[in-house]
Design an enzyme around this catalytic site. Structure first.
Site, PDB file in Angstrom:
ATOM      1  N   GLU A 124       0.848  -1.185   0.000  1.00  0.00           N
ATOM      2  CA  GLU A 124       0.000   0.000   0.000  1.00  0.00           C
ATOM      3  C   GLU A 124       0.885   1.236   0.000  1.00  0.00           C
ATOM      4  O   GLU A 124       1.816   1.304   0.785  1.00  0.00           O
ATOM      5  CB  GLU A 124      -0.910   0.033   1.236  1.00  0.00           C
ATOM      6  CG  GLU A 124      -1.882   1.215   1.154  1.00  0.00           C
ATOM      7  CD  GLU A 124      -2.833   1.310   2.352  1.00  0.00           C
ATOM      8  OE1 GLU A 124      -2.764   0.479   3.260  1.00  0.00           O
ATOM      9  OE2 GLU A 124      -3.627   2.242   2.340  1.00  0.00           O
ATOM     10  N   GLY A 264       3.375   2.481  10.803  1.00  0.00           N
ATOM     11  CA  GLY A 264       3.136   1.660  11.984  1.00  0.00           C
ATOM     12  C   GLY A 264       2.928   0.194  11.634  1.00  0.00           C
ATOM     13  O   GLY A 264       3.595  -0.690  12.161  1.00  0.00           O
ATOM     14  N   ALA A 265       1.998  -0.058  10.723  1.00  0.00           N
ATOM     15  CA  ALA A 265       1.665  -1.445  10.393  1.00  0.00           C
ATOM     16  C   ALA A 265       0.804  -1.480   9.141  1.00  0.00           C
ATOM     17  O   ALA A 265       0.382  -0.432   8.646  1.00  0.00           O
ATOM     18  CB  ALA A 265       0.921  -2.093  11.552  1.00  0.00           C
ATOM     19  N   MET A 266       0.553  -2.697   8.656  1.00  0.00           N
ATOM     20  CA  MET A 266      -0.178  -2.855   7.405  1.00  0.00           C
ATOM     21  C   MET A 266      -1.112  -4.059   7.461  1.00  0.00           C
ATOM     22  O   MET A 266      -0.725  -5.146   7.858  1.00  0.00           O
ATOM     23  CB  MET A 266       0.831  -2.989   6.250  1.00  0.00           C
ATOM     24  CG  MET A 266       0.195  -3.177   4.897  1.00  0.00           C
ATOM     25  SD  MET A 266      -0.787  -1.726   4.442  1.00  0.00           S
ATOM     26  CE  MET A 266      -2.033  -2.505   3.439  1.00  0.00           C
ATOM     27  N   GLU A 267      -2.347  -3.820   6.990  1.00  0.00           N
ATOM     28  CA  GLU A 267      -3.441  -4.782   7.162  1.00  0.00           C
ATOM     29  C   GLU A 267      -3.535  -5.850   6.082  1.00  0.00           C
ATOM     30  O   GLU A 267      -4.640  -6.351   5.815  1.00  0.00           O
ATOM     31  CB  GLU A 267      -4.761  -3.996   7.205  1.00  0.00           C
ATOM     32  CG  GLU A 267      -5.192  -3.334   5.865  1.00  0.00           C
ATOM     33  CD  GLU A 267      -4.784  -1.886   5.710  1.00  0.00           C
ATOM     34  OE1 GLU A 267      -3.809  -1.464   6.373  1.00  0.00           O
ATOM     35  OE2 GLU A 267      -5.414  -1.170   4.903  1.00  0.00           O
ATOM     36  N   HIS A 300      -6.526  -1.762  15.124  1.00  0.00           N
ATOM     37  CA  HIS A 300      -6.732  -1.015  13.879  1.00  0.00           C
ATOM     38  C   HIS A 300      -6.531  -1.924  12.665  1.00  0.00           C
ATOM     39  O   HIS A 300      -7.390  -2.002  11.782  1.00  0.00           O
ATOM     40  CB  HIS A 300      -5.768   0.172  13.844  1.00  0.00           C
ATOM     41  CG  HIS A 300      -5.829   0.993  12.597  1.00  0.00           C
ATOM     42  ND1 HIS A 300      -6.548   2.163  12.518  1.00  0.00           N
ATOM     43  CD2 HIS A 300      -5.274   0.822  11.368  1.00  0.00           C
ATOM     44  CE1 HIS A 300      -6.430   2.663  11.302  1.00  0.00           C
ATOM     45  NE2 HIS A 300      -5.658   1.872  10.578  1.00  0.00           N
ATOM     46  N   GLU A 301      -5.400  -2.617  12.641  1.00  0.00           N
ATOM     47  CA  GLU A 301      -5.105  -3.455  11.474  1.00  0.00           C
ATOM     48  C   GLU A 301      -6.102  -4.608  11.387  1.00  0.00           C
ATOM     49  O   GLU A 301      -6.554  -4.968  10.307  1.00  0.00           O
ATOM     50  CB  GLU A 301      -3.670  -3.995  11.520  1.00  0.00           C
ATOM     51  CG  GLU A 301      -2.577  -2.928  11.670  1.00  0.00           C
ATOM     52  CD  GLU A 301      -2.682  -1.775  10.696  1.00  0.00           C
ATOM     53  OE1 GLU A 301      -3.198  -1.957   9.580  1.00  0.00           O
ATOM     54  OE2 GLU A 301      -2.245  -0.657  11.058  1.00  0.00           O
ATOM     55  N   HIS A 304      -9.404  -3.485   9.944  1.00  0.00           N
ATOM     56  CA  HIS A 304      -9.349  -3.281   8.492  1.00  0.00           C
ATOM     57  C   HIS A 304      -9.841  -4.510   7.727  1.00  0.00           C
ATOM     58  O   HIS A 304     -10.205  -4.401   6.564  1.00  0.00           O
ATOM     59  CB  HIS A 304      -7.918  -2.991   8.037  1.00  0.00           C
ATOM     60  CG  HIS A 304      -7.554  -1.534   7.981  1.00  0.00           C
ATOM     61  ND1 HIS A 304      -8.374  -0.578   7.429  1.00  0.00           N
ATOM     62  CD2 HIS A 304      -6.431  -0.876   8.376  1.00  0.00           C
ATOM     63  CE1 HIS A 304      -7.765   0.603   7.494  1.00  0.00           C
ATOM     64  NE2 HIS A 304      -6.591   0.451   8.070  1.00  0.00           N
ATOM     65  N   GLU A 323      -9.603   4.514   6.218  1.00  0.00           N
ATOM     66  CA  GLU A 323      -8.772   4.941   7.353  1.00  0.00           C
ATOM     67  C   GLU A 323      -9.566   5.721   8.405  1.00  0.00           C
ATOM     68  O   GLU A 323      -9.423   5.484   9.599  1.00  0.00           O
ATOM     69  CB  GLU A 323      -7.550   5.728   6.878  1.00  0.00           C
ATOM     70  CG  GLU A 323      -6.587   4.912   6.004  1.00  0.00           C
ATOM     71  CD  GLU A 323      -6.073   3.639   6.686  1.00  0.00           C
ATOM     72  OE1 GLU A 323      -6.224   3.486   7.914  1.00  0.00           O
ATOM     73  OE2 GLU A 323      -5.525   2.768   5.961  1.00  0.00           O
TER      74      GLU A 323
HETATM   75  N1  ARG Z   1      -3.015   1.043   5.758  1.00  0.00           N
HETATM   76  C1  ARG Z   1      -1.968   1.147   6.729  1.00  0.00           C
HETATM   77  C2  ARG Z   1      -2.621   1.478   8.062  1.00  0.00           C
HETATM   78  O1  ARG Z   1      -3.471   2.303   8.149  1.00  0.00           O
HETATM   79  C3  ARG Z   1      -0.943   2.168   6.410  1.00  0.00           C
HETATM   80  C4  ARG Z   1      -0.229   1.976   5.118  1.00  0.00           C
HETATM   81  C5  ARG Z   1       0.693   3.070   4.850  1.00  0.00           C
HETATM   82  N2  ARG Z   1       1.374   2.949   3.613  1.00  0.00           N
HETATM   83  C6  ARG Z   1       2.243   3.836   3.174  1.00  0.00           C
HETATM   84  N3  ARG Z   1       2.860   3.647   2.083  1.00  0.00           N
HETATM   85  N4  ARG Z   1       2.498   4.906   3.835  1.00  0.00           N
HETATM   86  O2  ARG Z   1      -2.338   0.921   9.061  1.00  0.00           O
HETATM   87 ZN    ZN Z   2      -5.327   1.974   8.620  1.00  0.00          ZN
END
Ligand code: ARG
Ligand code: ZN
Length: 876
Positions: A124, A264-267, A300-301, A304, A323
């Protein structure tokens, strides 16, 4: 080379070709990973049959290309740095490609990269195009089958989305695992992890009785730091079932911790990837704040999975659809799990400092932007936090029941689809019958609305007239604004009774706490049967993301501080009271006049300290002064030195006047219970540490002894870090140096603790900090390639207001140097790091010149689109 160009929401076209099924094979190697893709594709009905097939692809070396098994000749396609064009393709076909990529030289941390010898991905928003040629857009959704081939010794663990369906050994020490994800997904949710990982495992039984295996994968030395994240995950899964009726939909849910991560993290579906800082905790290494952040981010993740994955975004302009909603969901979860008032106070206090600053600066943008150059620049406080405030307003407008019905309809109707903000709001309007047309302006208008309020009590008629006027300042590209629908939750607190009075508006009794709706530029609300003169309590619980101006006297604020039935507004009254005193002191400092402490603030604090407030967590917040950054937000021109001096003066005056009370509070809250991140314990520690902060501001002898003892006792990182911060931020080198040295040596092996050690040192108020930043950038524990390190050292230094804004400009120059270096290595992080420089208009003439000069120096460089976009806006 021409400047990067923006894309526009209004240019959106549905994709000409869909991918229905994606098969990938990764043959992993640090410098030459081979990726084979087999894409089942179809032309979207109704699109032009002559439309060429366009696939995104960057930093890829194409090896081969075939359609339905027939290799394509060189003339059948066109390649650029960013895309692959194939002139003629059938209605439905299978596209096969093979490319080569180099994970080890990927310092941008987008696509497939190596972190500490471990392969991992971040796709992402547009990272998948660095993995293979593909229509890299969220409205293309496919089922995925992924085979990962790695070294049996180097990468014993091979993970991807979904469920493992096959595995085996291959020649020359290689092995493979095949994964299948049955849920169609956009490629931004693809993930792969391979390395020497170790897991902790648990089971969750869903509401329909299915067992889900939960796995948390970490490096071996971190196995003892997983308990809290796992417990948080289970709480989040239960909460989403009970609150939103959402059940998990695969048999396996995995979380992986990696050290090098931009955010922070990714879903990613079934395989969340986390920055290790956002998932690992241990009482000895993580503070209460980290424990709470981890809980919130894990939730949060996980959330998602529905708000983002099952129902995703049609295009990246809709980013806040997933988001904003998901942040609102995680905020409510944390509020339910911990102290709800404190969660709200902390969120709002951060929001009013950082999001308001963004909304008032040159990068201000609506929650749904209408154009962008680089989408990674739009993972912002506006999209996330203001987006969440707007969803919260919606929930309050509709009431929880209708909001939940709207959410059910949304998940049900759009399951498996890529949709828009209108689709979401449409469901809410449909179930509730509410007219949300004006409300939609929150999504398209940037800037923070300001409400000027004034009230008058009419003794003769026992009526209270409240007039509210709204205006939203111009923002870049949006000179004129329309009035918004602003829900103002309020009460009238009787000055005699100290109680909320019944609100009667146009003959209707609304109760003692009600929402009035400001929809026009100006409205007057006349409350009848107001038996005594009231003080209005407005915008309770921060019912809208606006700035509220009301000419409260200090007496009014002291009254609300003790009498408001809304805990949030009691806290806010204290903040406003402190702000009035701070304003006077800032003026005194600037004019060279002797500073005098406002006795009303001292008395208000005395009441708090000696009163009967039993919520220690809220009390700790109420005893905390507005931050320098928040105070700065309130000033027309920021005077960093005056703000620092005024705030220190208030702190020290309170400490002198209430010394014994602070000692008493400290001692009453010392505990030898074993550490646990419970709300009760966290509240106690916060209160104790706030008291210690005051005592240390005057270097009180007993305070210093308590602080040194707290540091030496080493009960938990919350107490140790707080004590270390106070010791090392004091002017006494005999306190600072030995503590920093001991801590640095003790934790040299732990990167997350070393991050804290960096931050503590570069946020000191003493003027030698700049040298220290330069020195620490050479420290073996520092690496410019690791985003956590950059944030902990350079990012934290830029928050050190007095030292970053030095009048010789060396703070700005240091930041610009790092931005220039990172522009080549990691454009996403570079662009984020510039933020403090983009706020130049808020400062005096001299600093403005210095900051602009650094922005111009950055602009001379060959820039990534990320940095280009930010610098352009900042200098516009
Ligand atoms: N979707 C992820 C979250 O809200 C964040 C992803 C961010 N990606 C980026 N390339 N900045 O936890
Ligand atoms: Zn998110």
């Amino acid at each position: 080379m021409s400047d990067p160009q923006p894309v526009y929401l209004s240019d959106y076209q549905p994709p000409a070709y869909q991918v229905t099924h994606t098969e990938l094979t990764f043959d992993l190697d640090p410098t030459t990973t081979r990726v084979k893709a087999r894409l089942r594709m179809e032309r979207h009905p109704g699109t032009d049959s002559k439309a060429p097939l366009v696939l995104n692809g960057e930093h890829l070396t194409l090896i081969s290309l075939a359609i339905d098994g027939n290799p394509l000749s060189d003339t059948a396609y066109q390649l650029t740095d960013e895309a692959l064009y194939i002139e003629e393709v059938p209605e439905a076909f299978t596209l096969e490609s093979e490319v080569e990529i180099a994970p080890s030289s990927n310092t941008a941390l987008e696509g497939l990269y190596l972190s500490n010898g471990m392969y991992c991905t971040q796709c992402e928003a547009e990272g998948f195009r660095r993995i293979t040629y593909y229509p890299d857009r969220p409205d293309v959704m496919a089922t995925f089958k992924v085979t990962v081939i790695g070294d049996a010794e180097g990468e014993p663990v091979l993970l991807a989305n979904g469920n493992p369906v096959d595995q085996g050994t291959l020649e020359s020490g290689r092995h493979f695992v095949t994964w299948e994800d049955p849920h169609p997904k956009p490629c931004y949710l693809f993930a792969l992890v391979a390395g020497d990982l170790h897991k902790v495992e648990d089971v969750f039984q869903t509401m329909s009785g299915r067992n889900v295996t939960l796995q948390l994968w970490v490096e071996q030395e971190n196995l003892d730091k997983t308990e809290h994240a796992m417990a948080s995950l289970k709480r989040a899964m239960t909460w989403d079932e009970q609150t939103y009726g959402r059940e998990y939909d695969l048999d396996l849910f995995m979380i992986v911790a990696v050290n090098d991560f931009n955010m922070g993290a990714m879903e990613n579906k079934g395989l969340n990837i986390f920055n290790s800082a956002a998932v690992l905790t241990h009482p000895d290494t993580a503070t209460d704040t980290t424990f709470q952040n981890v809980e919130g981010i894990v939730a949060h993740e996980y959330f998602h999975n529905w708000s983002g994955n099952r129902v995703t975004c049609r295009d990246w302009f809709q980013l806040s659809l997933k988001e904003g909603f998901t942040v609102f969901r995680d905020q409510c979860f944390s509020a339910d799990t911990n102290s709800a008032p404190v969660k709200r106070i902390q969120d709002v206090s951060f929001f009013r400092t950082a999001q308001f600053a963004e909304d008032g600066g040159p990068t201000a943008h609506p929650i749904r932007p209408d154009h962008f150059i680089e989408i990674t620049n739009f993972y912002t406080l506006t999209i996330y936090e203001k987006g969440a405030e707007v969803v919260r307003m919606l929930c309050n407008l509709l009431g929880w029941e209708d909001f939940r019905r709207g959410s059910d309809l949304y998940f049900d109707r759009f399951d498996g689809q890529a949709v828009t903000i209108e689709d979401f709001i449409g469901c809410m309007a449909e179930v509730s019958g509410a007219d949300l047309n004006q409300f939609m302006r929150w999504y398209s208008q940037a800037g923070t609305p300001e409400i000027d309020a004034h009230g008058e009590y009419d003794y003769v008629n026992a009526a209270y007239h409240l007039t509210l006027r709204q205006r939203t300042p111009a923002t870049p590209g949006q000179p004129d604004k329309l009035p918004l629908h602003i829900p103002v939750r309020m009460g009238l607190v009787g000055t005699k009774s100290g109680q909320d009075l019944t609100l009667t508006l146009e003959g209707e009794k609304l109760g003692k706490d009600a929402v009035i709706h400001l929809t026009e530029d100006e409205q007057t609300f006349v409350f009848a049967d107001v038996a005594e003169a009231p003080v209005p309590s407005l915008l309770r619980d921060f019912s809208a993301p606006v700035k509220l101006h009301f000419p409260y006297s200090r007496e009014d604020l002291a009254f609300l501080l003790t009498h408001d039935s809304d805990g949030f507004n009691r806290w806010d009254a204290g903040q406003r009271l402190a702000m009035l005193a701070l304003d006077d002191l800032i003026a005194a400092h600037r004019n060279g006049v002797e500073k005098v402490m406002d006795s009303r603030v001292v008395e208000a604090f005395r009441t708090l300290l000696t009163g009967s407030m039993d919520d220690k967590a809220v009390l700790a917040e109420m005893l905390t002064l507005p931050s320098e950054a928040y105070i700065a937000e309130q000033q027309p021109i920021v005077d960093v030195d005056a703000i620092h001096a005024a705030r220190e003066f208030v702190r020290q005056s309170l400490a002198v006047a209430l010394r014994d009370e602070f000692v008493g509070v400290y001692k009453a809250n010392v505990s030898d219970e074993p550490y646990s991140p419970t709300p009760e314990q966290i509240a106690q520690r916060s209160l104790k540490n706030v008291a210690l902060t005051y005592l240390m501001s005057i270097e009180d002898e007993e305070g210093v002894a308590l602080c040194e003892a707290q540091f030496a006792a080493g009960h938990n990182m919350t107490d140790v870090r707080h004590a270390l911060t106070l010791l090392s931020h004091s002017d006494r080198d005999d306190l600072a140096s030995p503590a920093l040295k001991a801590f640095g040596e003790k934790w040299a092996h732990d990167p997350l603790v070393m991050d804290q050690w960096f931050t503590i040192q570069v946020t000191r108020p003493q003027s030698d900090v700049l040298d220290r930043v330069q020195y620490l950038m050479q420290h073996p524990a520092f690496s410019i390639k690791n985003p956590n390190k950059v944030r902990a050292l350079v990012g934290a230094f830029a928050q050190n207001r007095v030292n970053f804004h030095r009048l010789d400009g060396k703070g700005y120059a240091l930041l610009a140097d790092v931005v220039i270096e990172l522009n080549r290595l990691n454009p996403e992080i570079a662009a984020r790091l510039i933020t403090p420089l983009t706020r130049w208009q808020r400062f005096d003439e001299e600093r403005q010149q210095l900051m602009r000069a650094e922005l111009l120096r950055i602009k001379q460089e060959p820039l990534s689109s990320n940095v280009f976009e930010v610098v352009e806006k900042a200098l516009a």
